[in-house]
Structures are given as C-alpha cells and as structure tokens.
Design a protein around this motif. Sequence first.
Motif, PDB file in Angstrom:
ATOM      1  N   ALA B 159       0.829  -1.208   0.000  1.00 45.63           N
ATOM      2  CA  ALA B 159       0.000   0.000   0.000  1.00 45.63           C
ATOM      3  C   ALA B 159       0.864   1.260   0.000  1.00 45.63           C
ATOM      4  O   ALA B 159       0.357   2.357   0.128  1.00 45.63           O
ATOM      5  N   GLY B 160       2.172   1.056  -0.131  1.00 43.76           N
ATOM      6  CA  GLY B 160       3.106   2.127   0.208  1.00 43.76           C
ATOM      7  C   GLY B 160       3.512   3.084  -0.879  1.00 43.76           C
ATOM      8  O   GLY B 160       2.931   3.138  -1.947  1.00 43.76           O
ATOM      9  N   GLY B 161       4.529   3.804  -0.557  1.00 38.23           N
ATOM     10  CA  GLY B 161       5.104   4.819  -1.410  1.00 38.23           C
ATOM     11  C   GLY B 161       6.035   5.651  -0.575  1.00 38.23           C
ATOM     12  O   GLY B 161       6.004   5.581   0.654  1.00 38.23           O
ATOM     13  N   GLY B 162       6.882   6.405  -1.251  1.00 39.99           N
ATOM     14  CA  GLY B 162       7.770   7.326  -0.554  1.00 39.99           C
ATOM     15  C   GLY B 162       8.809   6.643   0.321  1.00 39.99           C
ATOM     16  O   GLY B 162       9.329   7.254   1.244  1.00 39.99           O
ATOM     17  N   GLY B 163       9.101   5.384   0.045  1.00 42.74           N
ATOM     18  CA  GLY B 163      10.178   4.715   0.769  1.00 42.74           C
ATOM     19  C   GLY B 163       9.764   4.142   2.113  1.00 42.74           C
ATOM     20  O   GLY B 163      10.527   3.413   2.736  1.00 42.74           O
ATOM     21  N   LYS B 164       8.545   4.452   2.576  1.00 40.04           N
ATOM     22  CA  LYS B 164       8.089   3.916   3.872  1.00 40.04           C
ATOM     23  C   LYS B 164       7.824   2.422   3.745  1.00 40.04           C
ATOM     24  O   LYS B 164       7.229   1.968   2.773  1.00 40.04           O
ATOM     25  N   GLY B 165       8.279   1.697   4.717  1.00 40.18           N
ATOM     26  CA  GLY B 165       8.083   0.254   4.691  1.00 40.18           C
ATOM     27  C   GLY B 165       8.982  -0.438   3.696  1.00 40.18           C
ATOM     28  O   GLY B 165       8.770  -1.597   3.358  1.00 40.18           O
ATOM     29  N   MET B 166      10.003   0.260   3.215  1.00 40.67           N
ATOM     30  CA  MET B 166      10.893  -0.329   2.221  1.00 40.67           C
ATOM     31  C   MET B 166      12.204  -0.714   2.876  1.00 40.67           C
ATOM     32  O   MET B 166      12.720   0.014   3.722  1.00 40.67           O
ATOM     33  N   ARG B 167      12.732  -1.879   2.536  1.00 37.44           N
ATOM     34  CA  ARG B 167      13.988  -2.376   3.100  1.00 37.44           C
ATOM     35  C   ARG B 167      14.834  -2.968   1.988  1.00 37.44           C
ATOM     36  O   ARG B 167      14.327  -3.719   1.166  1.00 37.44           O
ATOM     37  N   VAL B 168      16.128  -2.644   1.993  1.00 34.76           N
ATOM     38  CA  VAL B 168      17.059  -3.315   1.093  1.00 34.76           C
ATOM     39  C   VAL B 168      17.630  -4.502   1.855  1.00 34.76           C
ATOM     40  O   VAL B 168      18.119  -4.344   2.973  1.00 34.76           O
ATOM     41  N   VAL B 169      17.518  -5.694   1.263  1.00 31.70           N
ATOM     42  CA  VAL B 169      17.993  -6.904   1.941  1.00 31.70           C
ATOM     43  C   VAL B 169      19.118  -7.511   1.124  1.00 31.70           C
ATOM     44  O   VAL B 169      18.948  -7.821  -0.056  1.00 31.70           O
ATOM     45  N   LEU B 170      20.288  -7.657   1.762  1.00 31.91           N
ATOM     46  CA  LEU B 170      21.470  -8.085   1.019  1.00 31.91           C
ATOM     47  C   LEU B 170      21.570  -9.598   0.860  1.00 31.91           C
ATOM     48  O   LEU B 170      22.104 -10.085  -0.125  1.00 31.91           O
ATOM     49  N   ASP B 171      21.059 -10.357   1.856  1.00 34.36           N
ATOM     50  CA  ASP B 171      21.179 -11.818   1.765  1.00 34.36           C
ATOM     51  C   ASP B 171      20.012 -12.508   2.466  1.00 34.36           C
ATOM     52  O   ASP B 171      19.260 -11.874   3.218  1.00 34.36           O
ATOM     53  N   ALA B 172      19.880 -13.819   2.241  1.00 37.10           N
ATOM     54  CA  ALA B 172      18.741 -14.580   2.756  1.00 37.10           C
ATOM     55  C   ALA B 172      18.613 -14.545   4.286  1.00 37.10           C
ATOM     56  O   ALA B 172      17.506 -14.359   4.796  1.00 37.10           O
ATOM     57  N   PRO B 173      19.746 -14.683   5.038  1.00 40.47           N
ATOM     58  CA  PRO B 173      19.582 -14.691   6.504  1.00 40.47           C
ATOM     59  C   PRO B 173      18.961 -13.408   7.067  1.00 40.47           C
ATOM     60  O   PRO B 173      18.318 -13.448   8.112  1.00 40.47           O
ATOM     61  N   SER B 174      19.150 -12.264   6.404  1.00 42.86           N
ATOM     62  CA  SER B 174      18.587 -11.031   6.969  1.00 42.86           C
ATOM     63  C   SER B 174      17.134 -10.804   6.563  1.00 42.86           C
ATOM     64  O   SER B 174      16.523  -9.825   6.995  1.00 42.86           O
ATOM     65  N   LEU B 175      16.592 -11.696   5.707  1.00 48.61           N
ATOM     66  CA  LEU B 175      15.234 -11.448   5.205  1.00 48.61           C
ATOM     67  C   LEU B 175      14.143 -11.508   6.280  1.00 48.61           C
ATOM     68  O   LEU B 175      13.297 -10.612   6.326  1.00 48.61           O
ATOM     69  N   PRO B 176      14.137 -12.549   7.178  1.00 47.52           N
ATOM     70  CA  PRO B 176      13.032 -12.609   8.153  1.00 47.52           C
ATOM     71  C   PRO B 176      12.919 -11.342   8.997  1.00 47.52           C
ATOM     72  O   PRO B 176      11.821 -10.804   9.172  1.00 47.52           O
ATOM     73  N   ASP B 177      14.077 -10.812   9.464  1.00 46.30           N
ATOM     74  CA  ASP B 177      14.047  -9.584  10.266  1.00 46.30           C
ATOM     75  C   ASP B 177      13.516  -8.419   9.449  1.00 46.30           C
ATOM     76  O   ASP B 177      12.718  -7.618   9.932  1.00 46.30           O
ATOM     77  N   LEU B 179      11.535  -8.490   6.906  1.00 49.43           N
ATOM     78  CA  LEU B 179      10.096  -8.626   6.671  1.00 49.43           C
ATOM     79  C   LEU B 179       9.315  -8.118   7.877  1.00 49.43           C
ATOM     80  O   LEU B 179       8.337  -7.381   7.733  1.00 49.43           O
ATOM     81  N   ARG B 180       9.793  -8.506   9.079  1.00 53.98           N
ATOM     82  CA  ARG B 180       9.094  -8.102  10.292  1.00 53.98           C
ATOM     83  C   ARG B 180       9.094  -6.571  10.425  1.00 53.98           C
ATOM     84  O   ARG B 180       8.062  -5.951  10.654  1.00 53.98           O
ATOM     85  N   GLN B 181      10.277  -5.966  10.215  1.00 54.21           N
ATOM     86  CA  GLN B 181      10.382  -4.508  10.340  1.00 54.21           C
ATOM     87  C   GLN B 181       9.521  -3.794   9.298  1.00 54.21           C
ATOM     88  O   GLN B 181       8.833  -2.816   9.596  1.00 54.21           O
ATOM     89  N   ALA B 182       9.579  -4.301   8.078  1.00 55.04           N
ATOM     90  CA  ALA B 182       8.828  -3.650   7.000  1.00 55.04           C
ATOM     91  C   ALA B 182       7.328  -3.742   7.252  1.00 55.04           C
ATOM     92  O   ALA B 182       6.584  -2.782   7.027  1.00 55.04           O
ATOM     93  N   ARG B 183       6.880  -4.884   7.744  1.00 53.09           N
ATOM     94  CA  ARG B 183       5.442  -5.045   8.020  1.00 53.09           C
ATOM     95  C   ARG B 183       5.000  -4.089   9.124  1.00 53.09           C
ATOM     96  O   ARG B 183       3.941  -3.464   9.027  1.00 53.09           O
ATOM     97  N   THR B 184       5.832  -3.979  10.189  1.00 48.29           N
ATOM     98  CA  THR B 184       5.485  -3.073  11.292  1.00 48.29           C
ATOM     99  C   THR B 184       5.371  -1.641  10.778  1.00 48.29           C
ATOM    100  O   THR B 184       4.403  -0.921  11.056  1.00 48.29           O
ATOM    101  N   GLU B 185       6.377  -1.240   9.975  1.00 50.70           N
ATOM    102  CA  GLU B 185       6.397   0.122   9.458  1.00 50.70           C
ATOM    103  C   GLU B 185       5.240   0.364   8.493  1.00 50.70           C
ATOM    104  O   GLU B 185       4.606   1.421   8.509  1.00 50.70           O
ATOM    105  N   ASP B 193      -0.276  -4.312   6.427  1.00 56.06           N
ATOM    106  CA  ASP B 193       1.082  -4.847   6.571  1.00 56.06           C
ATOM    107  C   ASP B 193       1.508  -5.756   5.413  1.00 56.06           C
ATOM    108  O   ASP B 193       2.475  -6.499   5.517  1.00 56.06           O
ATOM    109  N   GLN B 194       0.787  -5.687   4.296  1.00 56.97           N
ATOM    110  CA  GLN B 194       1.160  -6.488   3.125  1.00 56.97           C
ATOM    111  C   GLN B 194       2.453  -5.966   2.504  1.00 56.97           C
ATOM    112  O   GLN B 194       2.586  -4.759   2.283  1.00 56.97           O
TER     113      GLN B 194
END
Lengths: 175, 513
Positions: B159-177, B179-185, B193-194
Amino acid sequence: VSERRYEHAGRETRVEVQLDAGGTARVRVGERSLAARVVHTDGPALVAEIDGRRVRVVTVREQGTRLVFHRGRVYRLGTPAPSGGRPAAGAGDDGALCASMPATLVRLEVAVGDRVEAGQMVAVVEAMKMTHDLRARHAGRVREVRFEVGQQVEPGVAIAVIAPDAEGAEAEGAS
Amino acid sequence: VFKKVLIANRGEIAVRVTRALHELGVLAVAVYSDADAAALHTTVADEAVRLGEAPAGESYLRADRIIEACRQTGAEAVHPGYGFLAEDPAFCEAVEAAGLTFIGPSAAAMRAMGEKTRARALMERSGVPVVPGAPAGTDAELLARASDVGFPLLVKAAAGGGGKGMRVVLDAPSLPDALRQARTEALRSFGDDQVYLERYLERPRHIEVQVLGLPGGRAVSLFERECSVQRRHQKVLEESPAPGVDEPLRGALCEAAVRAAEAVSYLGAGTVEFLLDQDGRFYFLEMNTRLQVEHPVTELVLGIDLVKAQLRIAAGEPLGFDPAALFPRGHAIEARVYAEDPARGFAPQAGAIHFAEPPIGPHVRVDAGVRTGSEVSVHYDPLLSKVIAWAPTREEAVRTLEEALARYVLLGPQTNLEYLQAVLRTPAFRAGRTHTWLLEEALPDWRLPEEVPDEVYAAAGLADACGVGSGPVAAGGGGGHLGAQGGDGDRFSPWQGPFALSGARLAARGQTP
C-alpha cells in the motif's frame, strides 16, 4: 572618467573607466590597472582587447543588475547600496516578505495588526506547480499586507511587511 | 500527407513539429494560452488559435477547445507533442470521434501501457523481461520465493510509497528480520502490513529503444538511447548509441522493444524504456506512447526525421526510408536547457529572455522554444531548449556539445547551462560510466564558482561607459523599460535592429511552408 561599483557574491568591486577618443581606454578593476580598447560592438555584444587579450561579452542591464555572458558563464553583477557598506538586494532586513520568482499567492495566514513570531508562516506562493512557504524572519507585528489570495506576485515586491519588535528580537534576523 | 495539422502543444516541441510540417508543405495551426499569446511557437505557425487562460487546465489541457480549434481552422489532424494530452486516451478518442486523425497510437495501446501493473503483466506474457519480484504473501511464501527474485532485493509495502516500509535486503539470513520490520512500518504508515519483493538494481542504467509501429501491427526498432544522467527522475543528458552496449545486447534490447510494441499493436513513434543492471541484464520499465523530448539524438545518428515519420504513418503513406537498412552512424548527445537555479535547489525560474543567441556550427542543433524577447512563464515546464551535437566519435561529440553550450548566450532567468557544462566535464561521464546516480555521486551540492575574472569586470565597466546593452528590453517585457538607471543615461539601443530582423524572418518563414 566613469566609476562604477559592482556587487557579486557579497563582495563589492570598484571599476573605473577612462575612455579616450580613439576607442582606447584605461580601466581600473580594484587595484589593478588594465589597458583596454573597444574593438567592436554589435547590439548587446562587446568585443574588447583587455590587457592584450580579446574578450567577447554579451551583456544587458536588468534593472540594477548587469548580466554579463563570458565564455559559457553568465555573471550577475549587482549594484551596491549607495552607502557602500551593504549590497542593495537581500541585506538590511526591512521586514518585507517577497517571493523569489513570479508566483501566485495561494495562502495568507496573517492580517494587518497580527503579532507573529520568528519562523511563523505568513504566506504560501505557488510557482511552476511548486509551493513555497514565506515565514517571518523575526518576531513583530504585521504592518502591511499588499496582496490578496489568487493574485500574481512579482519577485522583490513585498507581499507583507513585518515591523520588528522594538528591541532585542531583531537578532534572529537574516536567513 | 495532410493539408493542415493542428499542434496541441507549446514551446520547443511545437516549434519543432511546425518545422517538419512546413518541410512537407503542410500548413501548421498553433494553439496558445493567454500567457503564450506572442510566444515563438505561435509566430512560426500559419495560424494561431487562443485556447484560454494561462493555467494548463484552462488551455493546453482543454480537449474540447482544441477540437473546436480544428473545426474553426479546418485542420484534419492533431499532433499532440509530448506532455499535456499526448498520452491521454480520452483525448485520442475525442479527436477520432470528431472525424479527425490523432497522430499517435490508438487509445487502446495508450491504456494498455498506461496502467503500470497491467503493462507489466502483458510484458511478462509477451516474453519481455520485467524486474523479477514476488507478489504480496505470507512470510513463508516470500521466504520461499526470495531466491528466485535474487539478492540484493527490496521489501516494499503493497500500500506504500515514498520509501516507507521499504527495506534493502542483502542476503537470505537477513530477510526474516527485514520482513518483520517492513510489516510493522507498513502497518503504522498505511494501516496495511502487506509487503512484496522486488530485485534491487544497484546503480542501474536507463536505456530506451525508439520504435516505429507500422500499419498492420508490425513494429521496427530504431536503436537505443542512453538516458541515465538524471536529476530527480528528470533526464539531463541523452545520447545514442549507448556507451557500453555491445552488439548482442543492442540486438536483444531492440528485439524486446519490438515485442513490447507489437503486443499492443503500436502505431507510430514510441519508446520502450528499460533498466540495465551492472551484469548486463535488462528489464522493462515502461513504454512512452508518444514522441520523446530526446528524439533528436536518434534522428542525428540515423539521418531521419521522426516527426515526418509520425505524419506519414498517420496519413497511411510510405515512410520514405527503409527502416531495416538503418544503422547508427557516429554519436549524438543532447542536453536539456532549463530555466532553473542550481543554487536554489534547481527551482524553476521565470522572467524575460533579454537576449538569446543559440550556438550554430556543423553538427550542432538547437531546438528552442524561446528567443530574444520571450517571457518564461511560471505556468509551464521550464524547458527552454535542447542542444544536440553529433560527431564521428563519442569523445568528439561530448567536446562539441560542451563547446556549443559554452557559446550559448541566454540573458534572462538563471539557466542550467553552466551546470550542464560541469556535468559534461565529470570523469565518470567522459568515460561513459553512466548510471542513474551519476549526478548525485559526481556533482553533489554543485554551485557556480564565485570568482569573477577581472576582464569581466573590465568589460562590464566598458559596457556601462559605452551604453552597450542598456536599452529597453526587446519585446514582450510587459512594456517595462529596464536599465533606466544604467547606461549613463544613454538611451540608444543598437540591438533593437538585429532582433526586429530575426523576428521578421521567423514570421516570413511561417508563411511560406
């Protein structure tokens, strides 16, 4: 001998020109003396030999500013205030709030007599689909409001004037 | 072709289309708003019709008045230029419903490409590569799809825009965290939280392909343009061919562009934009269903006129050249000249052009919408003109363009001419290492140098002493006489003469198509 002062980036430069009959001239820029000769003029273009080198400029005056095109750059040389100390534009704060470009006044937040604090929103103008906030630079009282919402405003023409508080508050001044 | 065509636009593109019409012996009808009553584009045309008040919504966006202007003047077709109504399918339909020809693609093609998610799905079905991604889903679904998307990737709020809820993820191990942060934001910012995944392209290049859709649904490619040098998504420099694109890649890009155009039975000139990553993979970005601002670079390397091609396709006539036989020759670069002040965050500037002297020379082209005496209005895009240079090699084309920009005299509102010269001098651009972050990296916080050479002060003093450039403004300046306090009281204005002459020449040209 004609003498002029130009203001650029907050610095003032004195230029003295002594034209002789044959198109030659003695030019003093600050402390430096230069031999010069007008080679050719064509409309706003002027070709001169200055210190032995050919210089071509294209130049017009826009009110107090002389615009000079030279080698891919346009220099905007202002006219300093007669007192000599401060440049005419933008310095000595008279409390006038102006747009920086031709714009439409879209919001007015104050009326004559209102008290305003430094940084308080006074008006909003819109130019080229972008809005710009005009905020009071110092605390004071609104002395004049010269435009209504919907009107066109010109750069340098006051939209509102804030009379500063008598003492002390002025320090916050220039932005 | 046609006998008379109305140009539903203003500025440099209206002037440029008028030129093509006149070269084909077609009469040109200009339209204008109150702010443009004496604008250059109205003086080069054969007729000019007022649309309304200065705001675009009251003039250049008024489809009804434009169609009425066609009736009034007997124009048979409408060229929309770019911007304004050029990509509005409802305008295209209204023009056709009035029995007129719209010079461009069908309304259906515009709609198919205009809706970005629909266009992306259509491109995927047509075998055109799109940026890999995974649609919104549960954490488990997204974790399972992540390796297909590839790292680094972006987690984005649906539902977003303007960079809110956006995360750059460099590798697979950091993805779960992430996802959680992006959903909260996302939940906090948008109440939803989609999130979905998209491949993150690091310093991509913006490459686009010019296409021509021909009657019958076939399309041909007219090769690529490199438009990576952008500031806040606004293109600054454009060139062709793209540095660093080799023959196999060029072939693949052109083939994909043709597939994209044929998927919507595209008619006329259009552009398919791609992002190219650092490994040489490219992805469909969008299709612009109109003539592009930067079309001249393609014209210079191919030796064709795209506006004439548009007109001939719309009239159902042969192109006049064999597109299959075209191949880029040499190198062309375009710089966009804007009335904007780099010292004030590139804010658009307005005011009178007191004097304009565009550069001329072999292989230097200037498409301008202003001349001496023009007013730059607050109401429209501040693009003043485009300078395009051609040379046998890229290196020489860069130097030719730099020199042309340095010769371009525009006295009036602050322009970006000095900034453009600085961009051309950056080692990254010189070396062809272009990407969409080049300006931020190579010229952060660029400012005009503050020093003024002594000879400039001396020349200013001489000009004031001799009264050069101290006369009244040439034309259209609201009747105001500038410079009353300058010129030592000298009122003579030697440059009225040359201006009056060039004005007369332009007007005369408009009458002899």
